[in-house]
Design an enzyme around this catalytic site. Structure first.
Site, PDB file in Angstrom:
ATOM      1  N   LYS A   1       0.822  -1.216   0.000  1.00 17.41           N
ATOM      2  CA  LYS A   1       0.000   0.000   0.000  1.00 17.41           C
ATOM      3  C   LYS A   1       0.861   1.273   0.000  1.00 17.41           C
ATOM      4  CE  LYS A   1      -4.212  -2.038   1.727  1.00 17.41           C
ATOM      5  NZ  LYS A   1      -3.786  -3.444   1.926  1.00 17.41           N
TER       6      LYS A   1
HETATM    7  C1  LIG Z   1      -4.427  -4.559   1.264  1.00 16.50           C
HETATM    8  C2  LIG Z   1      -3.629  -5.802   1.124  1.00 16.50           C
HETATM    9  C3  LIG Z   1      -3.988  -6.821   0.197  1.00 16.50           C
HETATM   10  C4  LIG Z   1      -5.227  -6.740  -0.670  1.00 16.50           C
HETATM   11  O1  LIG Z   1      -5.164  -5.697  -1.611  1.00 16.50           O
HETATM   12  P1  LIG Z   1      -6.492  -5.215  -2.378  1.00 16.50           P
HETATM   13  O2  LIG Z   1      -6.084  -4.046  -3.184  1.00 16.50           O
HETATM   14  O3  LIG Z   1      -7.471  -4.861  -1.280  1.00 16.50           O
HETATM   15  O4  LIG Z   1      -6.961  -6.367  -3.170  1.00 16.50           O
HETATM   16  C5  LIG Z   1      -3.158  -7.920   0.086  1.00 16.50           C
HETATM   17  N1  LIG Z   1      -2.052  -8.058   0.857  1.00 16.50           N
HETATM   18  C6  LIG Z   1      -1.680  -7.123   1.765  1.00 16.50           C
HETATM   19  C7  LIG Z   1      -0.461  -7.347   2.579  1.00 16.50           C
HETATM   20  C8  LIG Z   1      -2.452  -5.961   1.924  1.00 16.50           C
HETATM   21  O5  LIG Z   1      -2.086  -5.036   2.824  1.00 16.50           O
END
Ligand SMILES: *Cc1c(COP(=O)(O)O)cnc(C)c1O
Length: 465
Positions: free
Chosen positions: A113
């Protein structure tokens, strides 16, 4: 560059500029915002992009979608956003055993993120100073999103952030990551309650429009188009790197999915390349609504089950509507109908014809917790590489759908963020990387508040910028 305008999946807003799109978040008609067209790269354009370093590629890709920010400013925002990453390639892609691993965890909070939120923080700061405005970001977190948002906003001008987390109910590493950020514009609120209590408080405060406007409340949730856009870049980056090394022009990506945000970015990249990404593997944990959609045309809501990959414990995938828009032939009337049907019946069904198009885009597998732990163990035995539980879900699905094409698995978090799960699989905890070392000795900034919206509201009134 041709001007890019933005539209709503529900068709009810006048076209927006990119800047308006970023500050709007959700469209006023309740829909999600999309570019009016997705550019398809010509052979010459691909050639020009192929060897670029990550930041230069990001800048070039953004230019197709961001036509209302001057070039020098956009370039500066990109460079600042990725200066906090500790790897020179930003998102390196490495061959491990039978698959490629796209490491998305070299940002400040060690999860993917950061790739979007480091950029969004600078973008918000830029747009607010241009308008002479301020914004107070408010959100609730059960872990990853909160810390990535805090690191995106810390130290930025004209921005403050209030993040609620359930006291004692987020993992120790994640709690420390958030509460050791002591910048004056960051407020960690530990709420004596559950994550649902935190979310309910945030929702209530946003629904009070007078309060929302007076304190200029903003959100950084995963439906913001700028987040999707930032994530398109690493698909293209990995595609160019891997096809160069393997001498094959077609790849597959495996993506551990929760809110459909990351994999939707992959879908955009796939359309831009028109042919280079054969299909995307949509990997889910036991919360498998999206797998049931791809495999059986059954998009029906069930209870959320807590798992060892908590950032994927989601049933209603907020970005799914963006894909529906394309599946329904860019027809906003059909999207509107489907979304109101889903609100009422909690399920959508799809025709065989629609399903065959879905299956031309995606392959999908739901991976149990037991299989996730086994994958961490077997992958380590084979390659000495430690997967975090989210990445392991994607790798398991990637291995299931491997063919002669290179399979690129997205590594969405560093394993040290989830030491309990790794230790259950391997019998030892992963080594602690530099950014997490000594966190427990650092000063903390956090206030403990009851799960009472009035108390939280008063705290914001006293501390908002
Ligand atoms: C947020 C997250 C996901 C999922 O991502 P999306 O965009 O919601 O599909 C997968 N792995 C980790 C470690 C995350 O923080």
């Amino acid at each position: 560059m041709r001007e890019m305008r933005y539209i709503s999946t529900r068709g009810g807003i006048a076209p927006l500029s990119f800047k308006e799109t970023v500050l709007t978040g959700l469209a006023e008609d309740g829909g999600l915002i999309l570019p009016e067209r997705i550019p398809v790269l010509s052979a010459e354009e691909k050639k020009a992009l192929r060897d670029l370093p990550y930041q230069d590629l990001a800048f070039k890709v953004f230019q197709y979608f961001v036509t209302d920010i001057p070039e020098e400013d956009l370039q500066r925002l990109v460079n600042k956003a990725y200066a906090t990453f500790t790897h020179p390639d930003i998102t390196p892609v490495v061959k491990k055993g039978p698959v490629w691993i796209l490491e998305l965890f070299h940002g400040p909070t060690l999860a993917f993120k950061d790739v979007a939120l480091q950029f969004l923080g600078h973008l918000f700061e830029y747009l607010l100073s241009e308008r002479g405005e301020k914004m107070n970001i408010l959100g609730a977190t059960s872990g990853d999103t909160g810390s990535a948002a805090i690191y995106g906003v810390r130290g930025k001008k004209n921005l403050a952030i209030f993040i609620l987390h359930p006291h004692g109910r987020v993992s120790p590493v994640q709690a420390l990551q958030m509460t050791t950020v002591t910048d004056p514009n960051v407020f960690n609120l530990a709420i004596k309650g559950t994550f649902d209590d935190c979310q309910a408080i945030v929702k209530l405060l946003f629904s009070d429009l007078e309060f929302k406007h007076r304190y200029r409340l903003g959100a950084v949730n995963s439906i913001n188009w700028a987040r999707v856009l930032a994530q398109v870049v690493y698909y293209l980056f990995a595609y160019f790197r891997v096809t160069e090394v393997e001498g094959i022009e077609e790849v597959r990506f495996s993506v551990p999915t929760g809110n459909f945000g990351d994999i939707f970015a992959g879908y955009v990249a796939r359309r831009m390349l028109s042919g280079g990404i054969e299909r995307l593997v949509l990997a889910t944990n036991e919360n498998d609504i999206l797998t049931r959609f791809v495999n059986h045309g059954d998009y029906s809501l069930r209870e959320v089950v807590p798992t060892i990959s908590p950032s994927m414990d989601i049933q209603v995938a907020s970005n799914f509507e963006r894909y529906l828009y394309y599946l329904y032939g860019e027809n906003p009337i059909r999207v509107r109908e489907a979304m109101s049907r889903f609100a009422e019946e909690k399920r959508l069904v799809f025709s065989e014809e629609e399903l065959s198009r879905v299956r031309a885009d995606f392959l999908s597998l739901s991976v149990s917790q037991e299989e996730t732990l086994r994958t961490i163990r077997e992958f380590y035995e084979e390659t000495s590489y430690i997967l975090d539980p989210h990445t392991a879900v994607g790798v398991r699905a990637g291995l299931a759908f491997r063919d002669e094409r290179p399979m690129i698995c997205l590594a969405t978090a560093h394993p040290a963020k989830f030491p309990e799960a790794v230790s259950r699989a391997l019998g030892f905890e992963p080594p602690i990387p530099e950014p997490l070392q000594g966190l427990s000795e650092k000063p903390r900034k956090v206030v403990l508040l009851p799960a009472d919206p009035q108390v939280v509201r008063r705290f914001i009134e006293e501390n908002a910028i």
